[in-house]
Structures are given as C-alpha cells and as structure tokens.
Design a protein around this motif. Structure first.
Motif, PDB file in Angstrom:
ATOM      1  N   GLU A  45       0.828  -1.205   0.000  1.00  0.00           N
ATOM      2  CA  GLU A  45       0.000   0.000   0.000  1.00  0.00           C
ATOM      3  C   GLU A  45       0.864   1.257   0.000  1.00  0.00           C
ATOM      4  OE1 GLU A  45      -3.452   2.133   2.768  1.00  0.00           O
ATOM      5  OE2 GLU A  45      -2.827   0.041   3.137  1.00  0.00           O
ATOM      6  N   LEU A  46       1.957   1.227   0.758  1.00  0.00           N
ATOM      7  CA  LEU A  46       2.879   2.371   0.766  1.00  0.00           C
ATOM      8  C   LEU A  46       3.508   2.574  -0.610  1.00  0.00           C
ATOM      9  CD1 LEU A  46       4.699   1.857   4.189  1.00  0.00           C
ATOM     10  CD2 LEU A  46       3.010   3.597   3.626  1.00  0.00           C
ATOM     11  N   LYS A  47       3.854   1.500  -1.282  1.00  0.00           N
ATOM     12  CA  LYS A  47       4.446   1.622  -2.611  1.00  0.00           C
ATOM     13  C   LYS A  47       3.465   2.274  -3.585  1.00  0.00           C
ATOM     14  CE  LYS A  47       7.698  -2.253  -2.328  1.00  0.00           C
ATOM     15  NZ  LYS A  47       8.077  -3.584  -2.883  1.00  0.00           N
ATOM     16  N   ARG A  48       2.193   1.876  -3.501  1.00  0.00           N
ATOM     17  CA  ARG A  48       1.209   2.480  -4.397  1.00  0.00           C
ATOM     18  C   ARG A  48       1.047   3.975  -4.127  1.00  0.00           C
ATOM     19  NH1 ARG A  48      -1.675  -2.298  -3.068  1.00  0.00           N
ATOM     20  NH2 ARG A  48      -2.973  -1.074  -1.622  1.00  0.00           N
ATOM     21  N   ASP A  49       1.045   4.343  -2.843  1.00  0.00           N
ATOM     22  CA  ASP A  49       0.898   5.767  -2.503  1.00  0.00           C
ATOM     23  C   ASP A  49       2.097   6.579  -2.971  1.00  0.00           C
ATOM     24  OD1 ASP A  49      -1.476   5.137  -1.387  1.00  0.00           O
ATOM     25  OD2 ASP A  49      -0.791   5.184   0.694  1.00  0.00           O
TER      26      ASP A  49
ATOM     27  N   GLN B   8       1.928   7.190  -6.627  1.00  0.00           N
ATOM     28  CA  GLN B   8       0.952   8.241  -6.936  1.00  0.00           C
ATOM     29  C   GLN B   8       1.523   9.626  -6.648  1.00  0.00           C
ATOM     30  OE1 GLN B   8      -2.747   7.779  -4.869  1.00  0.00           O
ATOM     31  NE2 GLN B   8      -3.770   9.420  -5.988  1.00  0.00           N
ATOM     32  N   LEU B   9       2.305   9.760  -5.571  1.00  0.00           N
ATOM     33  CA  LEU B   9       2.932  11.047  -5.262  1.00  0.00           C
ATOM     34  C   LEU B   9       3.921  11.453  -6.342  1.00  0.00           C
ATOM     35  CD1 LEU B   9       3.559  10.746  -1.413  1.00  0.00           C
ATOM     36  CD2 LEU B   9       1.896  12.185  -2.567  1.00  0.00           C
ATOM     37  N   ASP B  10       4.684  10.484  -6.852  1.00  0.00           N
ATOM     38  CA  ASP B  10       5.632  10.804  -7.922  1.00  0.00           C
ATOM     39  C   ASP B  10       4.923  11.361  -9.145  1.00  0.00           C
ATOM     40  OD1 ASP B  10       7.735  10.006  -6.370  1.00  0.00           O
ATOM     41  OD2 ASP B  10       7.790   7.967  -7.166  1.00  0.00           O
ATOM     42  N   MET B  11       3.731  10.902  -9.395  1.00  0.00           N
ATOM     43  CA  MET B  11       2.992  11.389 -10.555  1.00  0.00           C
ATOM     44  C   MET B  11       2.501  12.818 -10.356  1.00  0.00           C
ATOM     45  SD  MET B  11       0.794   7.949 -11.393  1.00  0.00           S
ATOM     46  CE  MET B  11      -0.096   8.769 -12.689  1.00  0.00           C
ATOM     47  N   LEU B  12       2.323  13.220  -9.072  1.00  0.00           N
ATOM     48  CA  LEU B  12       1.780  14.544  -8.800  1.00  0.00           C
ATOM     49  C   LEU B  12       2.855  15.617  -8.669  1.00  0.00           C
ATOM     50  CD1 LEU B  12      -0.949  13.572  -6.166  1.00  0.00           C
ATOM     51  CD2 LEU B  12      -1.256  14.036  -8.600  1.00  0.00           C
ATOM     52  N   VAL B  13       4.134  15.236  -8.619  1.00  0.00           N
ATOM     53  CA  VAL B  13       5.216  16.200  -8.455  1.00  0.00           C
ATOM     54  C   VAL B  13       5.403  16.975  -9.764  1.00  0.00           C
ATOM     55  CG1 VAL B  13       7.684  16.472  -8.064  1.00  0.00           C
ATOM     56  CG2 VAL B  13       6.370  14.865  -6.676  1.00  0.00           C
TER      57      VAL B  13
END
Length: 475
Positions: free
Chosen positions: A179-183, A186-191
């Motif tokens: 679950e942490l890996k998925r989050d 997702q953060l990398d995509m928003l940077v």
C-alpha cells in the motif's frame, strides 16, 4: 516374586535333606544368606522396572506425574548439555533421553522446544521466575513437585502467547508495504517541476476564463519562482515576459503593480533577462507607466523594476538617458512629498554613478573577455553631465530636510559622488551649507551618546564622517 518363591523352595528342600548337629547350624546360616540375596535381587528388579518416570503435560495446562507409589519424585532439570540420568529419576516431558553405548548409562538433555526457550530466556539473562522453579544454576538435581512443573510449563505458553500478541499489535499500527508503494508511486505522478508549474501558470493567465483575482494570484506565484536565475530565463523563453508587459499596460492598478513586481524580481542580477527585456521594449513601457500612472504603489514597484534593469547594464543606462529617463525622475522627485520615492530615485542615481567610477578597477582584463567592450559602453553613458543639466545638483540636497536618518544618509552619499560636477553649485547653495552645519552638530551629539554607552563605530558616527567628507570637498 517368582525369584522369591524359588528361593523358598530351594531352602525347604535343603532343610529336608539335612538336619541335626553342627551341620544343621551351618545349614541355617546358608539358608538365611540365600534368602537375603533373593530379596535384594527382587528389589533391584522392581526398582529397575520403574526407574525412568516421565512427567506428562496436557493441552489444557494440567500436568500429571506418573510415579512410583513412594514419596515425591526427584525430577532432573535438563540443560542444553547431556547429563547422566540416575536410576529412579524423573524427566519432564519433551526431554531427549539416550543410552550411552560406551558407558551403558542413560543421559538426558532439553528437547528442541525446551532448548529454544532456554536459549532465549535463560541464557539472555531473563531467567525463569525463581519463585516458580525454586532452583539455582549450580544445582541441577533439585526435586520439583508436579505443581511447580505445571506452573513452569504454563509460563512458557503465556510468554509465547504474549510475543504473538505483541507482533500482531505492532503490525496493526503500520500500513502494508504494498500500500505504501502504491501511494508513493501516486505522489511521484503529482510532483511538478518549476518549468511545468510556470507553463501551467502562464496558460491559466492567458486563458479568457481567468478572473482578475486569479491573475493576481498567478503573478504572486511567478514572483516567487523568478528569484531563481534559471526560472527567470525560462519564463522569458516561454513568452512570459510579454504577458508581464501587457499587465503593465492593464487598466487595473493591481495588475500593474503585481506585473512590475514580477518584472523587477526577474531582472535583478540576471543579465540574460535584462537583455531580453530591453529587446522587448520593457524600458519604454516602464518609463511610460512611471510618467502616467497616479498610484503610489505602482510607482514604487516600477521604480524597483527600472533600478533592476539599469544596474550594471550600461547599454540600458544609455537608452534610459536618451529616452528622457532623468527628466521623468526629476518630475517624480518634485511631486513626492513623503520622501519614499525620492530616496529610491537618489539611491538609483548613486548606484549608477558609483558603478561607472568603480568599473575600471572592478573589471579584470584577464578573467573578463568583454572588459574593453564594457568600458566602451560605460564611456558612452554621460550621466553626470545629464545630472548637471537637469538640475539634480539642487534637487538632491532637498532630501536632507527629511527627518529619516536613512534618507539623509542616502542623500549624503549621492552628494559625495556628484561633487565632481556639482561642487560649484554646492558652494553657492546657502541652504545646503546651513543644513550640513546643523546636521553635523546633531549627529555629533548622537554619536557621543552612543560612544558613552560603549558603542564604537556607530551608525551616527558614520553619518558625521560623511558630512565631514562633503564639507572638506566644498572648502
């Protein structure tokens, strides 16, 4: 029992065969000895059959001891090493028992589960409760009752259960790794990089659906980003400079002020942006805005942008003079009653004069290939002649009438650098002479007060030194 009967039978047969005299006495003695040996053999056989006794454990925590009918058991407490097992001794369930083929003796040690518990609890210093076991390390042959063994085994189960519950409790406090890996993905995509942010802001600024409030917010974000040299240059390459200049021509005063602020921040100490701004006609736009705008806030921000554009840029300074920049500044100086704009203008003039005078010493012909070209450009800036012609020799001393120490300091610095062209007018200006005498007495007293308090080289002392230097030039 069978051996005992055999011995009795043999004895009776002997008694029937021989009776009387000394022979009978010897017969009786031999019979008694034979009966005694038979009794000993029978006792040893019975003891051997019940020599090894195992203390069993049940699942619900109750332990029963299968023992001989006589007294308490002598229970051997096994260790991780093999130890000899004596006849009649009991061992806990789960212990390993072997027959030593060399000595013929039985030996015992801890079982696998017991050995694991012993290693983790006993060897690490976390000994089992002595009140439950009542044993010392050096005494491995102490007798234990079934109740003591029962409590010891129950403690092992409780400790195991506690460890399992603790692991479950710790695991429940943290999120699974997947679950942490998925989050994180997702953060990398928003940077967003600064370039992406500026592109998005410019697209929003140029959109017809964007409101004035949104444009003001966009300009505020851009002003923060363009403080970095690379971001300011990237903004120009994206066409952002044109949007900012259009904001200066806006009818909304707030957009004018914010646009001038962004432009001044982008121009500060950034030669590449200075060149692009001059090529884009930013100097003419700034001067026009400065001459026509009525808002005090817009004038301050435009003066900031003009100063950033002219600093260390002789090409822009020459165009500034040729486009009537000093005339516009003089009109603004006369119209300002607060002294804030006057101070900004005088500071700008001081910077332009000082850098021209110090440039020959500041440039290194070896490290700066454009040394000769820069000197040539500065020689074409006739700033001091323009100052004399536009009446600045009499305008700058008016700033000494201000009550602000900072304003007076800026005026004294400018008067000193302008003395080479304004000295004759200084000597004829009686108000200037009187102001210098009054200010020297005032700041001399302040400087002495600071020295009395233990402050050396104080701010007021520096002002006194500036006044003294100007008076020396005027003599």
């Amino acid at each position: 029992m069978l051996m005992w009967l055999c011995c009795v039978s043999v004895t009776m047969r002997l008694a029937c065969c021989r009776v009387g005299g000394a022979s009978f006495s010897r017969f009786i003695l031999a019979a008694v000895l034979l009966l005694h040996r038979c009794h000993i053999a029978s006792s040893l056989q019975q003891r051997s059959e019940g020599a090894l006794t195992v203390v069993k454990n049940t699942e619900d925590g109750d332990e029963e001891a299968t023992v001989d009918d006589v007294g308490d058991l002598e229970v051997v407490q096994p260790s991780e090493q093999w130890q000899t097992l004596k006849p009649g001794q009991a061992v806990p369930a789960g212990s390993h028992v072997r027959l030593n083929m060399q000595t013929g003796e039985r030996e015992v040690r801890l079982g696998e589960e017991q050995l694991k518990y012993w290693t983790q609890k006993h060897r690490c210093g976390c000994q089992l409760n002595t009140s439950s076991f009542n044993m010392e390390k050096e005494d491995a042959g102490t007798s234990f009752s079934p109740d003591e063994l029962k409590r010891a085994m129950r403690k092992i189960k409780e400790d195991t259960s506690k460890d399992t519950n603790h692991q479950d409790s710790v695991a429940s406090k943290y999120r699974p790794l997947e679950e942490l890996k998925r989050d994180m993905a997702q953060l990398d995509m928003l940077v967003e990089t600064d370039v992406q942010i500026m592109r998005r802001l410019l697209d929003q600024f140029n959109s017809s659906n964007t409101t004035t409030e949104q444009r003001l917010s966009i300009l505020l974000e851009l002003e923060y980003l363009v403080h970095q040299v690379d971001n300011a240059q990237t903004l120009c390459s994206m066409g952002g400079l044109q949007f900012i200049l259009e904001g200066l021509n806006s009818s909304d005063i707030r957009l004018q002020e914010s646009s001038a602020f962004v432009l001044g921040s982008a121009l500060a100490s950034n030669p590449a942006v200075q060149v692009r701004a001059v090529e884009s006609g930013a100097l003419q736009t700034l001067l026009t805005t400065l001459a026509n705008v009525q808002s005090f806030g817009v004038k301050k921000k435009v003066l900031f942008a003009v100063g950033s554009l002219l600093r260390h840029f002789p090409y822009a300074q020459r165009h500034f003079l040729s486009h009537g920049g000093l005339q516009i500044l003089s009109e603004l100086f006369r119209a300002d009653g607060s002294g804030i704009l006057r101070t900004r203008i005088v500071t700008m003039l001081y910077d332009m004069i000082s850098e021209k005078e110090l440039m020959p010493q500041a440039l290194d012909p070896v490290q700066d290939p454009s040394h000769e070209e820069r000197l040539r450009q500065y020689s074409e800036v006739s700033l001091q002649g323009e100052l004399l012609e536009k009446g600045w020799c009499s305008l700058v001393p008016q700033l000494l009438q201000s009550t602000e120490h900072d304003y007076r300091e800026k005026a004294l610095l400018a008067l000193l650098v302008m003395a080479s062209v304004c000295l004759d007018q200084y000597r004829l200006d009686s108000s200037l002479l009187d102001s210098l005498l009054v200010l020297r007495l005032q700041y001399q007293e302040m400087a002495q007060s600071e020295m009395f308090l233990g402050e050396e080289n104080s701010y007021f002392t520096e002002i006194v030194e500036l006044i003294d230097a100007l008076q020396v030039k005027m003599k």
